[in-house]
Each structure stands twice: as structure tokens, then as C-alpha cells.
Design an enzyme around this catalytic site. Structure first.
Site, short mmCIF file in Angstrom:
data_model
loop_
_atom_site.label_atom_id
_atom_site.label_comp_id
_atom_site.label_asym_id
_atom_site.label_seq_id
_atom_site.Cartn_x
_atom_site.Cartn_y
_atom_site.Cartn_z
N SER A 60 0.85 -1.20 0.00
CA SER A 60 0.00 0.00 0.00
C SER A 60 0.88 1.25 0.00
CB SER A 60 -0.89 0.00 1.24
OG SER A 60 -0.09 0.22 2.40
N ASP A 93 -1.04 -1.55 -4.12
CA ASP A 93 -2.41 -1.59 -3.62
C ASP A 93 -2.95 -0.16 -3.46
OD1 ASP A 93 -4.68 -2.86 -2.54
OD2 ASP A 93 -3.89 -2.73 -0.48
N HIS A 94 -4.11 0.12 -4.00
CA HIS A 94 -4.77 1.44 -3.87
C HIS A 94 -3.84 2.62 -4.24
CE1 HIS A 94 -8.47 -0.10 -2.13
NE2 HIS A 94 -7.73 -0.91 -1.39
N GLY A 189 -10.67 -3.57 6.96
CA GLY A 189 -10.53 -3.55 8.41
C GLY A 189 -11.22 -4.71 9.10
N ASN A 263 -8.09 -10.00 -1.49
CA ASN A 263 -7.16 -9.14 -0.74
C ASN A 263 -7.25 -9.37 0.76
OD1 ASN A 263 -6.64 -8.01 -3.23
ND2 ASN A 263 -6.95 -5.91 -2.56
P1 13P Z 1 -8.87 -6.41 4.65
O1 13P Z 1 -8.87 -5.19 5.50
O2 13P Z 1 -10.19 -7.11 4.72
O3 13P Z 1 -7.74 -7.32 4.93
O4 13P Z 1 -8.73 -5.92 3.11
C1 13P Z 1 -7.46 -5.64 2.57
C2 13P Z 1 -7.54 -4.99 1.24
O5 13P Z 1 -8.57 -4.94 0.59
C3 13P Z 1 -6.30 -4.40 0.72
O6 13P Z 1 -6.49 -3.71 -0.47
O1 G3H Z 2 -6.72 -1.47 1.50
C1 G3H Z 2 -6.06 -1.10 2.46
C2 G3H Z 2 -5.02 -1.98 3.00
O2 G3H Z 2 -5.53 -2.70 4.07
C3 G3H Z 2 -3.77 -1.21 3.31
O3 G3H Z 2 -3.85 -0.54 4.52
O4 G3H Z 2 -2.99 1.71 3.89
O5 G3H Z 2 -3.02 0.97 6.28
O6 G3H Z 2 -1.40 -0.02 4.65
P1 G3H Z 2 -2.75 0.62 4.86
ZN ZN Z 3 -8.38 -2.71 -0.61
#
Ligand code: 13P
Ligand code: G3H
Ligand code: ZN
Length: 328
Positions: A60, A93-94, A189, A263
Site C-alpha cells: 500500500s 495496492d490502492h 478492516g 485481498n
Molecule cells: P482487509 O482489510 O479485509 O484485509 O482488506 C485488505 C484490502 O482490501 C487491501 O487492499
Molecule cells: O486497502 C487497504 C489496506 O488494508 C492497506 O492498509 O494503507 O493501512 O497499509 P494501509
Molecule cells: Zn483494498
């Protein structure tokens, strides 16, 4: 071997899902690679073919900035050398548009997620299209998102945020994105469902029907938030109350409906929290960082082995290796 997520999705589509695991540090990286090779500890026998799995390691923006992105990138490059049998994708990620470009230029990532899902539809299309062009020019694939996770306390709110199947078809066609993250009732979460809500497999089925055959979908917010780990955290002084997650039995149901990537971040954090809390509780005289670290790496590797079993990716590593070779 680093591969794109698309190569993994072609093998998995409709049969099983690939685990996409978030990491932030060395211990998580080592536990993740070991677990995906079916090893629980350092000296375990090489690769267990019955449990070894292809996987997606995801990072992330928060993980990149926790120390310096170069530390994490170096850990991953080193893990690739230490575990040459592993088959995995490295995924952002994101990402925002700028961070996607940075990841594309890094030479490490094989896949990026552009998350412009909070923007109006046309803007999301335009941003995603730009990222797809830059990524594809370098052989990197792109996950995009349509719809919004979370905010699903009530049916009315849920219907506003869930991915619209018709819009999904238009979005994929206009952006050329390689996979699509869909909002189907999950959220990030440890507190996903406050009442009788569930994952909306009915909406997923409609999305799958509207997309081209074999088009890969992604489920975010897919941790199962196991009661066992939450109880262990609370018994060791934690205060996690009223948590809930995605039932593990939903993973294969979702995979049959086109979800190729699931994920998981929160579950890994729970394993981390429980093992460190227990270690400090049970060995109050110990102050060696390696003591909880060793316990965590073993527990996390074991958890990954379990997770891959419920995703159906366990035991697929050698079949994926052959499949990828044939495609080249
Ligand atoms: P969780 O918070 O359910 O583990 O999801 C993680 C996620 O979607 C990361 O992009
Ligand atoms: O989608 C979100 C992930 O759980 C990443 O979380 O941005 O706190 O690393 P983070
Ligand atoms: Zn996510």
C-alpha cells in the site's frame, strides 16, 4: 519468479482465487514467502507441493512510506533470490496516479492498482485510461476500482455504493484495465458487518454476466477476521470488540463467479498483534526483537498455508509454473 497478475488469473479463473497479501516489513515478507512455499520455518524441507501456491504480494502507499519505499523494495528483491521457487506478482495496492507511475518506473512491480473510485465516473475512466497506457507500455498490468467499499450499514447506503454491473461493463471497455475491483458489500478492516449483511454474491453474479468471458474480478476487504485470533489478542490485553469478517466459505463461491484475487491485510495484522502480545506477556524478562519475530513468522506462514487452502490456490504452484512456460 515474478509474473504479472494476469498470468496468474488466466490459470485461476473460475476455479480458485489467488491470495493477495499486504506486507509492511521483513518478518511479514519472510513469513509470506515461506507460507506460499508450504514451509513453516527456516529449515523446513524445500517446497511442499501439496500446499505451495502462487501469490500476490501487495504494497500500500502507507507501507511504502512507513520507512522508505526502497527498504521494502530491497526486501522483496532479496526474497526473490532467497526463494527462487516462488511464483508471485508484486502489486501496488490502492495507488494514486502519481504513485502508480512511480511503481511502473521502479522495475519491481508487475501490477498496479489505480484507485480513483472516489471520483465521478468520467474522471475515474480518464485517470484509469492514462495509467493503463503508461503501464501497458512497460508490460505491467492494471487493476482499477469501480464502486465504493464500506458505508454499507444499511441497504439503502449499500445500493448507492455497490458496483453497478452495466457501468462495470462500460468502464472495462473504455479503460482497458486488466482486472476490476468491485464493491460487493465488503469493507476494509476488522469491522465489516455490523448486522445481518453478507457479501453480495448476487451482485457479483450480475457483474460477471455483463463482462467479457474470463474477465478477472477482485475482492477487497476480504479478511475473515478469525475469532480465534481476535480472542487471542483480547486474552493478551487487546481490546478488539465486535469484529466480523468475510466467511471463508465465500471465497470459492466468489471465485466461481470470476473473482481471481482476494485481498487480505487485516488477518495478517491480527496474527502479528496476537503473537507479539503473547510473546511479551509470556516472556516479560525478554527484550530481544527476534523472540516475537520468530514466533510471528512461523504463525504467519502457517496462516498463509491455511488461507491458500480455503482460496483453492494451495497445491497449484507447479501447475502454474507449467502453464506460464507453455504460454511463453
Ligand atoms: P482487509 O482489510 O479485509 O484485509 O482488506 C485488505 C484490502 O482490501 C487491501 O487492499
Ligand atoms: O486497502 C487497504 C489496506 O488494508 C492497506 O492498509 O494503507 O493501512 O497499509 P494501509
Ligand atoms: Zn483494498
Amino acid at each position: 519468479m515474478r509474473v504479472t497478475t494476469t498470468e496468474l488469473f488466466r490459470h485461476a479463473y473460475g476455479k480458485y482465487a489467488i491470495g493477495a497479501y499486504n506486507i509492511n516489513n521483513l518478518e511479514q515478507a519472510v513469513g509470506l514467502f515461506r507460507g506460499n512455499l508450504g514451509k513453516r520455518e527456516k529449515n523446513d524441507e524445500p517446497v511442499d507441493p501439496k500446499t505451495a501456491a502462487p501469490f500476490i504480494l501487495q504494497i500500500s502507499r502507507g507501507a511504502r512510506s512507513y520507512t522508505d519505499k526502497r527498504f521494502l523494495e530491497a526486501i522483496i528483491r532479496t526474497a526473490e533470490e532467497v526463494f527462487p521457487e516462488a511464483i508471485f506478482a508484486v502489486h501496488l495496492d490502492h495507488g494514486t496516479e502519481d504513485v502508480c507511475y512511480d511503481a511502473i518506473d521502479s522495475g519491481l512491480y508487475t501490477s498496479v492498482m489505480i484507485d480513483a473510485s472516489d471520483r465521478p465516473f468520467e474522471e475515474n475512466v480518464a485517470i484509469t485510461r492514462r495509467v493503463v497506457e503508461r503501464a501497458h507500455a512497460k508490460g505491467i498490468v492494471v487493476e482499477a476500482e469501480l464502486g465504493q467499499l464500506g458505508g454499507v450499514e444499511e441497504d439503502i447506503a449499500a445500493s448507492v455504493h455497490l458496483t453497478d454491473p452495466d457501468q462495470a461493463a462500460e468502464f472495462v471497455e473504455r479503460t482497458g484495465c486488466d482486472s476490476l475491483a468491485v464493491a460487493i458489500g465488503t469493507s476494509h478492516g476488522a469491522y465489516k458487518f455490523s448486522g445481518p449483511q453478507t457479501v453480495r454474491l448476487d451482485v457479483l453474479a450480475k457483474i460477471q454476466k455483463r463482462l467479457p468471458p474470463g474477465y478477472p474480478l477482485v475482492m477487497h476487504g476480504a479478511s475473515s477476521v478469525p475469532k480465534e485470533w481476535v480472542d487471542r489478542i483480547n486474552a493478551a490485553g487487546g481490546q478488539i470488540k465486535g469484529s466480523s469478517g468475510v466467511p471463508e466459505s465465500d471465497y470459492l463461491e466468489a471465485a466461481k463467479l470470476g473473482v481471481c484475487k482476494i485481498n487480505i491485510d487485516t488477518d495478517g495484522r491480527l496474527v502479528w498483534c496476537a503473537t507479539y502480545r503473547e510473546s511479551f506477556r509470556d516472556k516479560p524478562e525478554d527484550f530481544d526483537p527476534r523472540t516475537p519475530g520468530k514466533v510471528f513468522m512461523k504463525a504467519y506462514a502457517s496462516y498463509i498455508i491455511h488461507k491458500n487452502q480455503v482460496l483453492g490456490s494451495a497445491g497449484q504452484l507447479e501447475s502454474v509454473r507449467k502453464f506460464i512456460k507453455q504460454q511463453k
